[in-house]
Motif scaffolding. Structure first.
Motif, PDB file in Angstrom:
ATOM      1  N   UNK A 213       0.826  -1.205   0.000  1.00 13.22           N
ATOM      2  CA  UNK A 213       0.000   0.000   0.000  1.00 13.22           C
ATOM      3  C   UNK A 213       0.867   1.264   0.000  1.00 13.22           C
ATOM      4  N   UNK A 214       2.001   1.212   0.708  1.00 10.36           N
ATOM      5  CA  UNK A 214       2.891   2.373   0.748  1.00 10.36           C
ATOM      6  C   UNK A 214       3.499   2.662  -0.615  1.00 10.36           C
ATOM      7  N   UNK A 215       3.518   1.662  -1.487  1.00 10.41           N
ATOM      8  CA  UNK A 215       4.036   1.857  -2.840  1.00 10.41           C
ATOM      9  C   UNK A 215       2.977   2.392  -3.801  1.00 10.41           C
ATOM     10  N   UNK A 216       1.737   2.416  -3.346  1.00  7.72           N
ATOM     11  CA  UNK A 216       0.679   2.956  -4.182  1.00  7.72           C
ATOM     12  C   UNK A 216      -0.350   1.952  -4.642  1.00  7.72           C
ATOM     13  N   UNK A 217      -0.178   0.672  -4.293  1.00 12.49           N
ATOM     14  CA  UNK A 217      -1.190  -0.327  -4.642  1.00 12.49           C
ATOM     15  C   UNK A 217      -2.401  -0.182  -3.729  1.00 12.49           C
ATOM     16  N   UNK A 218      -3.583  -0.290  -4.315  1.00 12.80           N
ATOM     17  CA  UNK A 218      -4.809  -0.340  -3.511  1.00 12.80           C
ATOM     18  C   UNK A 218      -5.106  -1.801  -3.221  1.00 12.80           C
ATOM     19  N   UNK A 219      -5.121  -2.160  -1.950  1.00 15.21           N
ATOM     20  CA  UNK A 219      -5.351  -3.546  -1.543  1.00 15.21           C
ATOM     21  C   UNK A 219      -6.755  -3.667  -0.962  1.00 15.21           C
ATOM     22  N   UNK A 220      -7.543  -4.544  -1.547  1.00 15.67           N
ATOM     23  CA  UNK A 220      -8.906  -4.788  -1.069  1.00 15.67           C
ATOM     24  C   UNK A 220      -8.996  -6.254  -0.663  1.00 15.67           C
ATOM     25  N   UNK A 221      -9.041  -6.501   0.634  1.00 15.07           N
ATOM     26  CA  UNK A 221      -9.208  -7.865   1.122  1.00 15.07           C
ATOM     27  C   UNK A 221     -10.676  -8.107   1.455  1.00 15.07           C
ATOM     28  N   UNK A 222     -11.052  -9.368   1.466  1.00 15.71           N
ATOM     29  CA  UNK A 222     -12.448  -9.697   1.703  1.00 15.71           C
ATOM     30  C   UNK A 222     -13.348  -9.224   0.584  1.00 15.71           C
ATOM     31  N   UNK A 223     -12.773  -9.035  -0.603  1.00 14.05           N
ATOM     32  CA  UNK A 223     -13.544  -8.543  -1.741  1.00 14.05           C
ATOM     33  C   UNK A 223     -13.939  -9.661  -2.691  1.00 14.05           C
ATOM     34  N   UNK A 224     -15.163  -9.663  -3.130  1.00 10.66           N
ATOM     35  CA  UNK A 224     -15.642 -10.707  -4.046  1.00 10.66           C
ATOM     36  C   UNK A 224     -16.100 -10.061  -5.346  1.00 10.66           C
ATOM     37  N   UNK A 225     -15.532 -10.543  -6.452  1.00  6.89           N
ATOM     38  CA  UNK A 225     -15.886 -10.023  -7.772  1.00  6.89           C
ATOM     39  C   UNK A 225     -17.262 -10.522  -8.184  1.00  6.89           C
ATOM     40  N   UNK A 226     -18.099  -9.578  -8.625  1.00  3.43           N
ATOM     41  CA  UNK A 226     -19.455  -9.938  -9.051  1.00  3.43           C
ATOM     42  C   UNK A 226     -19.569 -10.016 -10.569  1.00  3.43           C
ATOM     43  N   UNK A 227     -19.061  -9.008 -11.266  1.00  2.00           N
ATOM     44  CA  UNK A 227     -19.128  -8.994 -12.723  1.00  2.00           C
ATOM     45  C   UNK A 227     -18.171  -7.941 -13.266  1.00  2.00           C
ATOM     46  N   UNK A 228     -17.936  -8.014 -14.557  1.00  4.74           N
ATOM     47  CA  UNK A 228     -17.120  -7.012 -15.236  1.00  4.74           C
ATOM     48  C   UNK A 228     -18.022  -6.139 -16.098  1.00  4.74           C
TER      49      UNK A 228
END
Length: 443
Positions: A213-228
């Motif tokens: 995260x300190x490098x600029x990546x957005x980290x989303x844990x506990x996230x579930x993809x629904x659709x694109x």
């Protein structure tokens, strides 16, 4: 002429006339290199690869994507090497049919090759989640040279555009960091509550998340993809999560795992579960056919790391060269992350049970963390983050099943402090003025 010994479970009594290897990946290539050095090698070897180029090091795809390495550095052997060693190399063709009765294979180009022994080293493909939109332009895997090239092209075309990586395991994080280094703004979506949940405990995963995260990546844990979601031209524009959030995306990478390429064996009538089922000598249900690497299954296990696959190669090389061996046995493997500036090393058990003794050292200021799990004095698992120099030594002690009770008080310091106590349990810790990690943690 040698009698047909293909029904024998042990090694062949004399050289095989023609060995055909399907799959010119790292496993197939390593098998060939081992065989050409053996006196009892097959008289003729044909290696068939679906990709148009000779074998390359897939492990280095991550630094290639990050711009830290040139394409040429990945090639394991050029075409001249195969010719010099008498190996017939067939590239850009896919084997579509195995005729077991006639002992021949047929490629999609119509090429027919007879075999005395056949090795399936067809590897794996990216696992894909069952969600709408995976067919959109801009959706990629990260598995081969074409995937890496497509991601590099995307980063160049989109400049500082947005990328979404689905999967917070080894491959997903390496892809995310590579795209970040190419100038993209990257979000990582991990379904589990922590990154690399199969290798790291909560503390180490938290340190890793903070660093990324300190490098600029957005980290989303506990996230579930629904659709694109897509634009009118059919290009991906975003990833919709189950909680309703929309992550903008000029490109999207799916890195949630792998699925063995076992269809060829299945259609040929071999015993197939999740992958081609083999015995300890990597022999399938057909004694003339072997399977190796990510496309094989042994005692319920399938494979995605190189360490067990290299041990399989050693066993199969000996077997095909007519040498006796004890066969393949399962053994623990260690995990390292190939992200510049991040050092982690892990193996064995991650979660402690009631019978484990847990030794922990955590220095948040310096980003160092060590956690060892012991049972009856023997090391069963370790997680190291930051300073990982002691990792290989811990792994060696674990594989040996060594009783480390005599050096328990120095164990977190690594080999230099622990070894003298193992050699002479009556000696004192070599650094008596240095507080133990346990004392530091309690302070």
């Amino acid at each position: 002429m040698c009698p047909d010994d293909s029904i024998r479970p042990q090694a062949a009594a004399c050289p095989i006339d023609h060995l055909v290897i399907v799959g010119n990946g790292m496993a197939g290539q390593r098998l060939v290199e081992g065989l050409v050095r053996r006196d009892g090698a097959p008289r003729r070897i044909t290696l068939i690869g679906e990709e148009p180029c000779p074998a390359y090091n897939r492990i280095l795809l991550s630094p290639l994507l990050a711009g830290e390495m040139e394409r040429e550095a990945l090639t394991l052997r050029d075409a001249d090497w195969y010719a010099a060693h008498g190996v017939e190399l067939v590239l850009g063709e896919r084997v579509e049919v195995i005729d077991r009765q006639a002992r021949r294979v047929i490629t999609d180009a119509g090429r027919e090759l007879g075999y005395d022994r056949l090795v399936l080293a067809t590897g794996s493909r990216p696992a894909m989640p069952p969600i709408p939109g995976l067919e959109l332009d801009g959706v990629h895997a990260f598995r081969d040279l074409d995937d890496a090239a497509a991601l590099v092209d995307c980063s160049r075309a989109r400049g500082d555009g947005r990328a979404v990586v689905i999967g917070g395991g080894l491959l997903g994080l390496e892809a995310a960091e590579g795209l970040r280094k190419r100038g993209m703004r990257v979000s990582v979506v991990q379904r589990d509550a922590r990154l690399m949940n199969r290798q790291l405990d909560a503390t180490a995963a938290g340190l890793l998340e903070d660093e990324l995260a300190s490098r600029g990546l957005e980290i989303i844990t506990g996230g579930r993809l629904d659709r694109l979601e897509a634009d009118d031209d059919g290009h991906v524009t975003g990833a919709r999560l189950a909680d309703g959030r929309l992550l903008p995306a000029d490109c999207l990478v799916v890195a949630i795992g792998i699925a063995p390429n076992a269809e060829l064996g299945r259609t040929a009538g071999l015993e197939v579960d999740r992958a081609v089922v083999v015995d300890a000598h990597l022999t399938s249900s057909d004694p003339a056919i072997h399977a190796l690497g990510e496309c094989c299954q042994f005692e319920g296990s399938t494979y995605g790391l190189v360490e067990p696959i290299w041990r399989q190669v050693e066993v199969l090389t000996a077997h095909l060269a007519g040498e006796s061996s004890d066969g393949y046995v399962e053994a623990p493997t260690a995990t390292k992350l190939k992200v510049s500036g991040v050092s982690l090393y892990a193996f064995g058990s991650i979660e402690a049970d009631d019978d484990h003794e847990v030794l922990t050292y955590h220095d948040p200021d310096h980003g160092d963390y060590r956690r060892l799990l012991l049972r009856d004095g023997r090391l069963e698992g370790a997680v190291l983050y930051g300073d990982t120099a002691a990792g290989p030594w811990y792994f060696e002690q674990s594989l040996a099943g060594r009783d480390l009770s005599a050096c328990r008080q120095a164990l977190l310091f690594g080999a230099s402090d622990a070894t003298p106590l193992l050699d002479d349990p009556t000696s004192t810790t070599p650094n008596p003025t240095m507080k133990s990690p346990l004392q530091e943690e309690a302070a």
